[in-house]
Write a protein that holds these residues in place. Structure first.
Motif, mmCIF file in Angstrom:
data_model
loop_
_atom_site.group_PDB
_atom_site.id
_atom_site.type_symbol
_atom_site.label_atom_id
_atom_site.label_comp_id
_atom_site.label_asym_id
_atom_site.label_seq_id
_atom_site.Cartn_x
_atom_site.Cartn_y
_atom_site.Cartn_z
ATOM 1 N N SER A 37 38.857 40.339 41.702
ATOM 2 C CA SER A 37 39.286 39.859 40.385
ATOM 3 C C SER A 37 40.783 39.547 40.354
ATOM 4 C CB SER A 37 38.958 40.907 39.308
ATOM 5 O OG SER A 37 39.584 42.148 39.599
ATOM 6 N N GLY A 38 41.427 39.570 41.516
ATOM 7 C CA GLY A 38 42.845 39.217 41.592
ATOM 8 C C GLY A 38 43.046 37.722 41.429
ATOM 9 N N VAL A 39 44.271 37.326 41.150
ATOM 10 C CA VAL A 39 44.549 35.911 40.910
ATOM 11 C C VAL A 39 45.669 35.375 41.806
ATOM 12 C CG1 VAL A 39 45.298 34.195 39.200
ATOM 13 C CG2 VAL A 39 43.729 36.007 38.521
ATOM 14 N N VAL A 40 46.841 35.934 41.693
ATOM 15 C CA VAL A 40 48.033 35.309 42.268
ATOM 16 C C VAL A 40 48.173 35.542 43.759
ATOM 17 C CG1 VAL A 40 50.542 35.190 42.176
ATOM 18 C CG2 VAL A 40 49.245 35.435 40.068
ATOM 19 N N GLY A 41 48.111 36.796 44.189
ATOM 20 C CA GLY A 41 48.400 37.117 45.585
ATOM 21 C C GLY A 41 47.246 36.820 46.533
ATOM 22 N N LYS A 42 47.538 36.926 47.803
ATOM 23 C CA LYS A 42 46.530 36.706 48.831
ATOM 24 C C LYS A 42 45.735 37.996 49.054
ATOM 25 C CE LYS A 42 45.972 35.144 53.605
ATOM 26 N NZ LYS A 42 46.672 34.707 54.847
ATOM 27 N N PRO A 43 44.406 37.934 49.049
ATOM 28 C CA PRO A 43 43.610 39.134 49.282
ATOM 29 C C PRO A 43 43.925 39.742 50.644
ATOM 30 C CG PRO A 43 42.240 37.329 48.487
ATOM 31 C CD PRO A 43 43.572 36.741 48.809
ATOM 32 N N THR A 44 43.978 41.058 50.696
ATOM 33 C CA THR A 44 44.303 41.739 51.952
ATOM 34 C C THR A 44 43.058 42.192 52.709
ATOM 35 O OG1 THR A 44 44.552 43.838 50.779
ATOM 36 C CG2 THR A 44 46.540 42.519 51.099
ATOM 37 N N ILE A 45 41.900 42.135 52.061
ATOM 38 C CA ILE A 45 40.630 42.375 52.749
ATOM 39 C C ILE A 45 39.634 41.324 52.270
ATOM 40 C CG2 ILE A 45 41.042 44.864 52.956
ATOM 41 C CD1 ILE A 45 38.889 45.255 50.763
ATOM 42 N N LYS A 46 38.543 41.191 52.999
ATOM 43 C CA LYS A 46 37.547 40.156 52.673
ATOM 44 C C LYS A 46 36.644 40.613 51.529
ATOM 45 C CE LYS A 46 34.142 37.179 55.016
ATOM 46 N NZ LYS A 46 33.442 36.899 53.790
ATOM 47 N N ALA A 47 36.421 39.731 50.593
ATOM 48 C CA ALA A 47 35.510 40.001 49.477
ATOM 49 C C ALA A 47 34.132 39.421 49.774
ATOM 50 C CB ALA A 47 36.048 39.391 48.194
ATOM 51 N N ASP A 48 33.111 40.032 49.217
ATOM 52 C CA ASP A 48 31.771 39.438 49.282
ATOM 53 C C ASP A 48 31.662 38.296 48.276
ATOM 54 O OD1 ASP A 48 30.379 41.312 51.185
ATOM 55 O OD2 ASP A 48 31.069 42.753 49.692
ATOM 56 N N ILE A 49 32.347 38.456 47.149
ATOM 57 C CA ILE A 49 32.439 37.393 46.150
ATOM 58 C C ILE A 49 33.921 37.209 45.860
ATOM 59 C CG2 ILE A 49 31.828 36.679 43.797
ATOM 60 C CD1 ILE A 49 29.328 38.489 44.062
ATOM 61 N N ASN A 50 34.471 36.092 46.303
ATOM 62 C CA ASN A 50 35.933 35.927 46.253
ATOM 63 C C ASN A 50 36.426 35.504 44.866
ATOM 64 O OD1 ASN A 50 35.794 33.031 46.060
ATOM 65 N ND2 ASN A 50 35.415 32.941 48.269
ATOM 66 N N HIS A 51 37.748 35.508 44.715
ATOM 67 C CA HIS A 51 38.321 35.223 43.392
ATOM 68 C C HIS A 51 38.144 33.773 42.973
ATOM 69 C CE1 HIS A 51 42.603 34.792 45.403
ATOM 70 N NE2 HIS A 51 41.666 34.150 46.057
ATOM 71 N N GLU A 52 37.960 32.865 43.943
ATOM 72 C CA GLU A 52 37.662 31.486 43.579
ATOM 73 C C GLU A 52 36.316 31.397 42.849
ATOM 74 O OE1 GLU A 52 38.686 32.288 46.655
ATOM 75 O OE2 GLU A 52 40.398 31.011 47.192
ATOM 76 N N GLU A 53 35.323 32.110 43.379
ATOM 77 C CA GLU A 53 34.007 32.112 42.747
ATOM 78 C C GLU A 53 34.050 32.753 41.357
ATOM 79 O OE1 GLU A 53 30.605 33.193 45.515
ATOM 80 O OE2 GLU A 53 32.315 33.761 46.770
ATOM 81 N N VAL A 54 34.808 33.840 41.233
ATOM 82 C CA VAL A 54 34.905 34.543 39.951
ATOM 83 C C VAL A 54 35.546 33.646 38.900
ATOM 84 C CG1 VAL A 54 35.882 36.530 38.743
ATOM 85 C CG2 VAL A 54 34.990 36.801 41.070
ATOM 86 N N ALA A 55 36.661 33.004 39.268
ATOM 87 C CA ALA A 55 37.361 32.129 38.323
ATOM 88 C C ALA A 55 36.470 30.955 37.895
ATOM 89 C CB ALA A 55 38.647 31.611 38.957
#
Length: 280
Positions: A37-55
């Motif tokens: 659910s982060g927005v600005v920074g770069k994720p530091t671990i891999k998500a199963d559902i990334n913030h692009e999909e959430v947005a």
């Protein structure tokens, strides 16, 4: 075991802690679904559902959010997207619990999501705000607030233990075999306050003789609203509104305000309702 636990986290700021929680949950035999659910920074671990999909699920592409990435603009979008995704997972029986962690902003976003989820669905929030007034975060839902004690800003021996405890809690909840199972007869909701308790006890006794289960709510504002939400959710099928003190509190702006919709839901749904002016 082998349940699926949603881990909702801002992976640009809480990646290390999220990874630790993931390992703890999976070490207990369950699986995780990490939603970023982060927005600005770069994720530091891999998500199963990334913030692009959430947005995108929230109605605005992440690239557009990043043009003016204020919390006021981004948080509602990410919450809306997370709600849609998580509700779909629950509907498809692909998720059996949710855990999150955060400070003021993270707690606000995660609990906004949790408040939309069904009663009985495990919800654990590890928060720096858990020792304050948490009514704004919980409202009328069964969210477990877990005090982080320290800030959630890098792992330390104390936070590791607290996160491990929280992981065990949500895993344990997800693996219980008890559901909200309503019998053949409708569950009857009863609103009660201290001074009407003798009558409520007698009503429960009489209803039990006729094989009706009852669920009693304390008429302190949140109690009546929770009762009406359970009517809307189809959990409660009849209501004995024995203490309507929340109505007078709403009219005169008292502490136990049940809100403008109090005493309206049963009528709208057409379910049996008996009203008594107890406690007014």
């Amino acid at each position: 075991m082998n349940k699926r636990i949603i881990l909702l986290a801002t992976l640009d700021t809480k990646g290390e802690e999220a990874d630790f929680l993931k390992n703890q949950i999976e070490g207990l035999g369950d699986k995780t679904i990490i939603i970023d659910s982060g927005v600005v920074g770069k994720p530091t671990i891999k998500a199963d559902i990334n913030h692009e999909e959430v947005a995108l699920k929230g109605g605005i592409p992440l690239s557009d959010l990043l043009k003016n990435p204020t919390r006021e603009r981004a948080a509602p979008v990410m919450a809306k997207g997370a709600i849609k995704i998580i509700k779909e997972l629950i509907s498809d029986n692909k998720a059996h619990g949710i855990i999150s962690m955060g400070g003021t902003q993270g707690t606000s976003l995660a609990t906004e999501v949790m408040r939309t989820l069904p009663y009985g669905f495990p919800k654990v929030m590890v928060s720096t705000m858990a020792s304050s007034d948490v009514s704004v975060f919980i409202d009328i839902k069964d969210i477990v607030m877990f005090p982080s004690v320290s800030d959630i800003l890098g792992l330390n021996p104390v936070l590791k233990k607290i996160l491990a405890n929280a992981a065990a809690a949500v895993s344990g909840m997800a693996n219980t075999t008890i559901g909200i199972d309503i019998g053949e007869k409708p569950l009857i909701g009863i609103c009660n306050v201290g001074i009407t308790t003798p009558g409520a006890v007698k009503a429960i006794e009489l209803l039990k003789k006729h094989s009706y289960d009852t669920i009693v709510f304390h008429g302190v504002g949140t109690g009546g609203r929770a009762m009406e939400q359970m009517m809307r959710d189809g959990i409660i099928g009849a209501v004995f509104d024995y203490a309507t003190v929340e109505i007078s509190n709403h009219i005169y702006k008292g502490l136990n305000d049940g809100g403008p919709e109090r005493l309206t839901t049963a009528g709208k749904l057409g379910i049996p309702q008996v009203i008594s002016p107890g406690g007014i």
